[in-house]
Design an enzyme around this catalytic site. Structure first.
Site, PDB file in Angstrom:
ATOM      1  N   CYS A  10       0.939  -1.257   0.014  1.00 25.64           N
ATOM      2  CA  CYS A  10      -0.055   0.046   0.019  1.00 25.64           C
ATOM      3  C   CYS A  10       0.825   1.207  -0.160  1.00 25.64           C
ATOM      4  CB  CYS A  10      -1.034   0.020   1.305  1.00 25.64           C
ATOM      5  SG  CYS A  10      -2.105  -1.194   1.446  1.00 25.64           S
ATOM      6  N   GLY A  64       0.316  -0.808  -4.901  1.00 20.57           N
ATOM      7  CA  GLY A  64      -0.874  -1.342  -4.897  1.00 20.57           C
ATOM      8  C   GLY A  64      -1.925  -0.756  -5.924  1.00 20.57           C
ATOM      9  N   ASN A  97      -0.813   2.351   5.876  1.00 21.17           N
ATOM     10  CA  ASN A  97       0.144   1.349   5.268  1.00 21.17           C
ATOM     11  C   ASN A  97       0.736   0.528   6.399  1.00 21.17           C
ATOM     12  OD1 ASN A  97       1.711   0.101   3.577  1.00 21.17           O
ATOM     13  ND2 ASN A  97       3.365   1.519   3.718  1.00 21.17           N
ATOM     14  N   GLY A  98       0.372  -0.979   6.088  1.00 20.95           N
ATOM     15  CA  GLY A  98       1.175  -1.705   7.241  1.00 20.95           C
ATOM     16  C   GLY A  98       0.059  -2.986   7.578  1.00 20.95           C
ATOM     17  N   CYS A 144      12.173  -2.090   6.983  1.00 23.52           N
ATOM     18  CA  CYS A 144      11.813  -3.379   6.233  1.00 23.52           C
ATOM     19  C   CYS A 144      12.822  -3.460   5.021  1.00 23.52           C
ATOM     20  CB  CYS A 144      10.485  -3.431   5.485  1.00 23.52           C
ATOM     21  SG  CYS A 144      10.268  -4.843   4.410  1.00 23.52           S
ATOM     22  N   TYR A 171      12.597  -5.531  -3.412  1.00 21.87           N
ATOM     23  CA  TYR A 171      11.425  -5.482  -4.324  1.00 21.87           C
ATOM     24  C   TYR A 171      10.399  -4.239  -4.385  1.00 21.87           C
ATOM     25  CZ  TYR A 171       7.098  -7.073  -6.656  1.00 21.87           C
ATOM     26  OH  TYR A 171       5.943  -6.992  -7.408  1.00 21.87           O
ATOM     27  N   CYS A 178       5.672 -13.130   5.917  1.00 21.34           N
ATOM     28  CA  CYS A 178       5.643 -11.755   6.443  1.00 21.34           C
ATOM     29  C   CYS A 178       4.162 -11.086   7.140  1.00 21.34           C
ATOM     30  CB  CYS A 178       6.304 -10.600   5.432  1.00 21.34           C
ATOM     31  SG  CYS A 178       6.155  -9.024   5.890  1.00 21.34           S
TER      32      CYS A 178
HETATM   33  P1  AMP Z   1       7.021 -16.209  -7.639  1.00 25.63           P
HETATM   34  O1  AMP Z   1       6.679 -16.512  -9.115  1.00 25.63           O
HETATM   35  O2  AMP Z   1       6.052 -16.551  -6.680  1.00 25.63           O
HETATM   36  O3  AMP Z   1       8.295 -17.061  -7.138  1.00 25.63           O
HETATM   37  O4  AMP Z   1       7.406 -14.858  -7.187  1.00 25.63           O
HETATM   38  C1  AMP Z   1       8.669 -14.074  -7.601  1.00 25.63           C
HETATM   39  C2  AMP Z   1       8.128 -13.022  -8.498  1.00 25.63           C
HETATM   40  O5  AMP Z   1       7.165 -12.088  -7.916  1.00 25.63           O
HETATM   41  C3  AMP Z   1       9.514 -12.220  -8.607  1.00 25.63           C
HETATM   42  O6  AMP Z   1       9.693 -11.776 -10.032  1.00 25.63           O
HETATM   43  C4  AMP Z   1       9.266 -10.839  -7.829  1.00 25.63           C
HETATM   44  O7  AMP Z   1       9.609  -9.777  -8.395  1.00 25.63           O
HETATM   45  C5  AMP Z   1       7.842 -10.762  -7.629  1.00 25.63           C
HETATM   46  N1  AMP Z   1       7.368 -10.511  -6.198  1.00 25.63           N
HETATM   47  C6  AMP Z   1       8.152 -10.782  -5.336  1.00 25.63           C
HETATM   48  N2  AMP Z   1       7.426 -10.433  -4.074  1.00 25.63           N
HETATM   49  C7  AMP Z   1       6.052 -10.018  -4.569  1.00 25.63           C
HETATM   50  C8  AMP Z   1       4.903  -9.501  -3.732  1.00 25.63           C
HETATM   51  N3  AMP Z   1       4.921  -9.477  -2.506  1.00 25.63           N
HETATM   52  N4  AMP Z   1       3.890  -9.210  -4.426  1.00 25.63           N
HETATM   53  C9  AMP Z   1       4.149  -9.387  -5.946  1.00 25.63           C
HETATM   54  N5  AMP Z   1       5.224  -9.792  -6.681  1.00 25.63           N
HETATM   55  C10 AMP Z   1       6.191 -10.222  -5.950  1.00 25.63           C
END
Ligand code: AMP
Length: 448
Positions: free
Chosen positions: A2, A28, A102-103, A237, A243, A386
């Protein structure tokens, strides 16, 4: 995740808030909303969809006044419903308030149950609504005192902005887990936003980050008034740097792009003794780009755009079935056949969560003719969910909880797989402070 924003003391408050939210759309995309305040009345507009879809001229002209707060929603707590869009607005004894958050509050269920037992009626599934009830039920004469008492019962990762009819109260939790910065608008007044990339777009000068445990009050005097509510114990964080945040943002004094480049450099240093001769470093766009540039700079292996991303995929393809999910990755990322044909690739992404993306990418590159695909991840293995506001799935869904590194390598069909170590991640961001690393080390330091 968010994004939140507050604009104070500017006649274009709602418009500037919408521009800031647009800059923070990456935090978001599910829903967005703004509350403005004018002549003792709060106006709110919120809906599912992107900032550019929700805030047209009609919406912005309705949002009158020289102060506004706004929010982009990424579902963490609550359901996918317009009721769960923010700001949350309420009338109570002292007048009207509106809140953005946010949180994630870790004692939300307990507080909510207690409030329900005492007769409260909840309208949303959001933890943020607890704060509204705690403020409304309090008997103090001043909103500030009510907010402070409500916060005394609130545990977790949070950045809040509470807007009354004439003031804004900005609060960051004592750990400073989620980012929040204060800026001065060149066109007059102040801005508070989750990320500094919003400042650049609205024309604001960065003043400083909101301190962990601090409350800022805008509207009490000409300058923002600062009250240190809680003893700070700074633990920002690390995943914001990995990311979440935009690379052009500066979070708590550290440029996100540079930290990602450092992560890539650290991966390259660990590959120094590798006998494999990589032909090129290929980023998974866009999240792997800065780390891949860092890897390339450190190792001398040329950087190539071996994967092209289609930016127009939008939310239309959000995952109703497995077939659709497969199609989505194909539609989003395409291999550059002519470049990767017969080559040994070093592919970098920022993280592996479930392993879905990496598996599809490796297969796609091999089908397009890559000889070998070596996967590098610019973060450590994500082994723990998390609870501080990042949307990671349960332990059962996290591939690194279920499999060893070698098993993951086999599963994603890569020729080799390496992650960043926790120490290297900390080194890349900066060893001058402690970070929230719970996704990697399971240290849930916020105690209920
Ligand atoms: P996965 O396909 O589930 O292994 O997700 C990894 C991919 O999702 C990577 O390309 C990351 O850039 C992206 N990613 C990592 N964390 C998140 C998140 N919390 N929400 C959405 N995408 C994420």
């Amino acid at each position: 995740m968010c994004a939140i924003v507050g604009i104070y003391g500017n006649d274009n408050a709602a418009r500037l808030a919408s521009i800031a939210l647009f800059a923070m759309q990456h935090r978001g995309q599910e829903a967005t909303g703004i509350s403005s305040s004018c002549d003792g009345k709060i106006y709110t507009k919120k809906d599912r969809g992107l900032v550019s879809e929700v805030f047209n001229e009609e919406a912005l002209s309705y949002l009158k006044g020289d102060m506004a707060i706004g929010h982009n929603r990424y579902a963490t707590a609550g359901r996918d419903s317009v009721l769960d869009a923010q700001p949350i607005y309420a009338k109570y004894k002292l007048g009207e308030i509106s809140i953005v958050h946010n949180g994630n509050l870790i004692n939300k269920d307990e507080v909510r149950q207690d409030l329900i037992d005492k007769g409260a009626i909840f309208q949303t599934g959001m933890d943020t609504e607890n704060l509204i009830h705690l403020i409304a039920k309090n008997t103090k004469d001043h909103l500030k005192d009510r907010i402070v008492e409500a916060l005394n019962r609130t545990i977790g990762a949070y950045c809040f902005i509470v807007q009354s009819r004439s003031k804004q109260f900005v609060i960051r939790d004592r750990y400073g887990i989620r980012p929040l910065s204060l800026g001065k608008l060149k066109s007059g007044g102040y801005i508070v936003a989750s990320e500094t990339c919003a400042f650049d777009l609205v024309g604001a000068e960065f003043i400083r980050d909101v301190r962990p445990g601090e409350m800022l009050i805008l509207g009490e005097s000409d300058e923002p008034e600062s009250i240190q509510l809680f003893e700070p114990e700074f633990r920002p964080c690390a995943f914001e740097y990995v990311y979440f945040a935009r690379p052009d943002s500066v979070i708590d004094g550290k440029n996100v792009y540079t930290t990602r480049e450092n992560m890539g450099k650290a991966l390259a240093k660990n590959d120094v003794n590798s006998k494999i001769k990589f032909d090129m470093v290929v980023p998974v766009p866009d999240s792997g780009v800065p780390a891949a540039l860092g890897y390339s700079a450190q190792s001398g292996v040329p950087f190539k755009y071996g994967i092209i991303r289609n930016h127009y995929i939008g939310r239309t393809f959000i995952e109703p079935t497995q077939e659709m999910r497969n199609l989505k990755v194909k539609m989003k990322l395409s291999p550059m056949g002519s470049i990767i044909q017969g080559k040994t690739l070093l592919v970098i992404d920022d993280s592996i969560v479930r392993g879905t993306t990496s598996k599809r990418i490796v297969r796609m590159l091999k089908e397009a003719g890559a000889k070998e695909v070596h996967f590098r991840v610019a973060s450590p293995e994500i082994k723990f969910p998390c609870f501080y506001g990042i949307d990671t799935p349960t332990k059962e869904e996290l591939i690194s909880t279920q499999m060893t590194k070698d098993e993951v390598c086999k599963y994603i069909e890569a020729d080799s797989l390496e992650y960043l170590s926790i120490d290297d991640l900390v080194g890349a961001i900066g060893e001058d402070r402690h970070y929230a690393l719970e996704s990697f080390d399971g240290d849930y330091f916020v105690k209920a």
